[in-house]
Design a protein around this motif. Structure first.
Motif, short mmCIF file in Angstrom:
data_model
loop_
_atom_site.label_atom_id
_atom_site.label_comp_id
_atom_site.label_asym_id
_atom_site.label_seq_id
_atom_site.Cartn_x
_atom_site.Cartn_y
_atom_site.Cartn_z
N THR A 1 95.37 -76.40 78.98
CA THR A 1 94.39 -75.66 78.18
C THR A 1 93.03 -76.35 78.15
OG1 THR A 1 95.09 -76.78 76.14
CG2 THR A 1 96.21 -74.72 76.72
N THR A 2 93.02 -77.66 78.35
CA THR A 2 91.76 -78.41 78.32
C THR A 2 91.41 -79.05 79.66
OG1 THR A 2 92.86 -80.45 77.61
CG2 THR A 2 92.14 -78.93 75.88
N GLY A 3 92.44 -79.25 80.50
CA GLY A 3 92.21 -79.94 81.77
C GLY A 3 92.11 -81.45 81.61
N GLU A 4 92.37 -81.94 80.41
CA GLU A 4 92.27 -83.38 80.15
C GLU A 4 93.59 -84.09 80.47
OE1 GLU A 4 89.54 -85.10 79.30
OE2 GLU A 4 88.47 -83.19 79.55
N VAL A 5 93.47 -85.35 80.87
CA VAL A 5 94.62 -86.22 81.12
C VAL A 5 94.59 -87.35 80.11
CG1 VAL A 5 95.74 -87.80 82.72
CG2 VAL A 5 94.78 -85.65 83.56
N VAL A 6 95.66 -87.50 79.35
CA VAL A 6 95.74 -88.52 78.30
C VAL A 6 96.74 -89.59 78.71
CG1 VAL A 6 96.31 -88.94 75.88
CG2 VAL A 6 95.18 -86.80 76.54
N GLN A 7 96.34 -90.85 78.61
CA GLN A 7 97.24 -91.97 78.88
C GLN A 7 98.15 -92.20 77.67
OE1 GLN A 7 95.84 -91.71 82.26
NE2 GLN A 7 97.21 -93.45 82.02
N ILE A 8 99.42 -92.46 77.92
CA ILE A 8 100.38 -92.66 76.83
C ILE A 8 100.29 -94.09 76.32
CG2 ILE A 8 102.78 -92.47 76.12
CD1 ILE A 8 101.35 -89.85 77.03
N GLU A 9 100.10 -94.24 75.02
CA GLU A 9 99.99 -95.57 74.42
C GLU A 9 101.31 -96.32 74.58
OE1 GLU A 9 98.77 -97.64 70.13
OE2 GLU A 9 98.86 -95.44 70.34
N ASN A 10 101.21 -97.55 75.08
CA ASN A 10 102.39 -98.38 75.35
C ASN A 10 103.35 -97.69 76.32
OD1 ASN A 10 101.48 -100.37 73.49
ND2 ASN A 10 102.36 -99.20 71.80
N GLY A 11 102.81 -96.86 77.20
CA GLY A 11 103.66 -96.16 78.17
C GLY A 11 103.98 -97.02 79.38
N GLY A 12 104.90 -96.53 80.19
CA GLY A 12 105.29 -97.26 81.39
C GLY A 12 106.35 -98.31 81.12
N LEU A 13 106.84 -98.89 82.20
CA LEU A 13 107.86 -99.93 82.11
C LEU A 13 107.22 -101.28 81.77
CD1 LEU A 13 109.89 -99.03 85.32
CD2 LEU A 13 110.44 -98.39 82.97
N SER A 14 107.97 -102.11 81.08
CA SER A 14 107.50 -103.45 80.77
C SER A 14 107.58 -104.32 82.02
CB SER A 14 108.34 -104.08 79.66
OG SER A 14 109.68 -104.26 80.11
N VAL A 15 106.89 -105.46 81.99
CA VAL A 15 106.92 -106.39 83.12
C VAL A 15 108.35 -106.86 83.37
CG1 VAL A 15 106.12 -108.63 83.96
CG2 VAL A 15 104.56 -107.14 82.70
N GLU A 16 109.10 -107.09 82.27
CA GLU A 16 110.48 -107.55 82.40
C GLU A 16 111.35 -106.49 83.10
OE1 GLU A 16 108.71 -107.63 79.66
OE2 GLU A 16 108.40 -109.81 79.42
N GLU A 17 111.13 -105.23 82.76
CA GLU A 17 111.91 -104.15 83.38
C GLU A 17 111.60 -104.04 84.87
OE1 GLU A 17 112.77 -100.67 80.18
OE2 GLU A 17 110.66 -101.14 80.50
N LYS A 18 110.33 -104.19 85.23
CA LYS A 18 109.95 -104.12 86.64
C LYS A 18 110.50 -105.32 87.41
CE LYS A 18 105.78 -101.35 86.00
NZ LYS A 18 104.30 -101.29 86.16
N ASP A 19 110.47 -106.50 86.78
CA ASP A 19 111.03 -107.69 87.42
C ASP A 19 112.54 -107.55 87.60
OD1 ASP A 19 108.54 -108.83 87.56
OD2 ASP A 19 108.79 -110.07 85.76
N ALA A 20 113.21 -107.00 86.59
CA ALA A 20 114.66 -106.84 86.65
C ALA A 20 115.07 -105.89 87.76
CB ALA A 20 115.21 -106.36 85.31
N ALA A 21 114.19 -104.92 88.08
CA ALA A 21 114.52 -103.94 89.12
C ALA A 21 114.63 -104.59 90.47
CB ALA A 21 113.47 -102.84 89.14
N GLY A 22 113.91 -105.72 90.69
CA GLY A 22 114.00 -106.41 91.96
C GLY A 22 113.69 -105.51 93.12
N GLU A 23 114.65 -105.41 94.07
CA GLU A 23 114.46 -104.62 95.27
C GLU A 23 115.00 -103.21 95.12
OE1 GLU A 23 116.39 -106.73 98.34
OE2 GLU A 23 115.11 -108.48 98.23
N GLU A 24 115.35 -102.83 93.90
CA GLU A 24 116.03 -101.55 93.69
C GLU A 24 115.17 -100.36 94.07
OE1 GLU A 24 119.09 -100.10 90.38
OE2 GLU A 24 117.14 -100.67 89.60
N GLU A 25 113.84 -100.49 93.98
CA GLU A 25 112.96 -99.38 94.30
C GLU A 25 113.07 -98.97 95.74
OE1 GLU A 25 109.02 -100.19 93.06
OE2 GLU A 25 109.50 -100.20 90.93
N GLU A 26 113.60 -99.84 96.59
CA GLU A 26 113.70 -99.54 98.01
C GLU A 26 115.09 -99.05 98.42
OE1 GLU A 26 110.99 -99.72 99.74
OE2 GLU A 26 109.82 -100.65 98.14
N ASP A 27 115.95 -98.76 97.42
CA ASP A 27 117.34 -98.49 97.75
C ASP A 27 117.62 -97.06 98.18
OD1 ASP A 27 117.24 -97.00 95.46
OD2 ASP A 27 118.82 -98.08 94.40
N GLY A 28 116.59 -96.22 98.20
CA GLY A 28 116.79 -94.86 98.68
C GLY A 28 117.39 -93.94 97.64
#
Length: 271
Positions: free
Chosen positions: A238-265
């Motif tokens: 309705t406005t065309g605006e994009v709002v960033q989510i406060e405290n959104g996304g994965l934490s650094v610890e979560e990304k580190d814990a994922a390791g190589e999992e993002e490449e697992d298909g």
């Protein structure tokens, strides 16, 4: 040859004949979970654009500890009020439009510019606060995989090797002792139960898990990762605006814990 008059096994179960409506419903359900990796790219882009026209909001999200089974659960729970696309970021970005001149609707290029890595899109009319609260609560513990970073140190005590899939834990049966030995446990049989004569450090916090360690964690029932959908930003038609989510996304610890999992298909471009 005359038919045999011997007693025959007759099933008392009554099964109603499947109607055409039932078959069509089943086909539609299958189509909704179709992997768009096997659909021509123009059709995949059309699917994204069609949903941009239908729904008010489009959310960009990323996933921690990606598991297709859990993502399908999310899709089914939101089946009547949303559509989800995941994977193949280049296709999603192209469908939304990467520049103001190419964007399918006003403001979508701002969202497309944020499509990087393993992310997905959620189209819905549900009010933003309800969406944020729902995904904040939805978490599914799961088993770590090889390459993941151990989030804690796990030590198996001396004595019978236990499986924690039940409460109380049960010892492994004798026929699984060879597999435990193959995975690195120095077990011996005591009264028919695989037993450790000394404590065994299965994994150490902060270290990448080997294939054997990941398998042992699964066998013993130790879940070390958590599947969750982390919201990044939201587009409002309705406005065309994009709002960033406060405290959104994965934490650094979560990304580190994922390791190589993002490449697992495990990722798939699916609706």
């Amino acid at each position: 040859m005359p038919k045999s008059k011997r007693s025959k096994l007759v099933s008392l179960t009554k099964v109603s004949k499947k109607t055409r409506e039932h078959k069509n419903a089943l086909m539609n359900e299958v189509r909704e979970d179709t992997d768009l990796n096997y659909i021509p790219q123009p059709h995949a882009q059309f699917q994204v654009q069609a949903n941009a026209e239908k729904w008010r909001y489009c959310w960009l999200f990323e996933v921690g500890a990606m598991r297709n089974a859990h993502l399908k659960t999310v899709r089914k729970l939101w089946k009547d009020s949303a559509r989800i696309f995941f994977g193949r970021g280049a296709v999603m970005a192209k469908a939304l439009g990467t520049t103001p001149e190419e964007e399918h609707k006003l403001g979508l290029s701002k969202l497309a510019s944020q499509i990087k890595g393993q992310v997905g899109l959620l189209f819905t009319d549900t009010e933003p606060q309800e969406v944020i609260e729902w995904f904040a609560d939805f978490r599914q513990p799961d088993f770590a995989r090889a390459g993941n970073i151990a989030t804690r140190t796990v030590i198996l005590p001396a004595g019978p090797v236990l499986r924690h899939h039940s409460d109380p834990p049960e010892p492994f049966p004798h026929n699984e002792d060879p597999q435990l030995r193959k995975l690195g446990l120095a077990t011996s049989m005591v009264r028919g139960v695989p037993t450790l004569t000394a404590p065994h450090e299965l994994c150490k916090k902060g270290k990448a898990l080997t294939t054997e360690q990941a398998q042992l964690l699964k066998l013993t029932g130790v879940k070390m990762v958590t599947f969750r959908v982390a919201l990044l930003s939201r587009w409002d038609s309705t406005t065309g605006e994009v709002v960033q989510i406060e405290n959104g996304g994965l934490s650094v610890e979560e990304k580190d814990a994922a390791g190589e999992e993002e490449e697992d298909g495990d990722a798939e471009m699916s609706e």
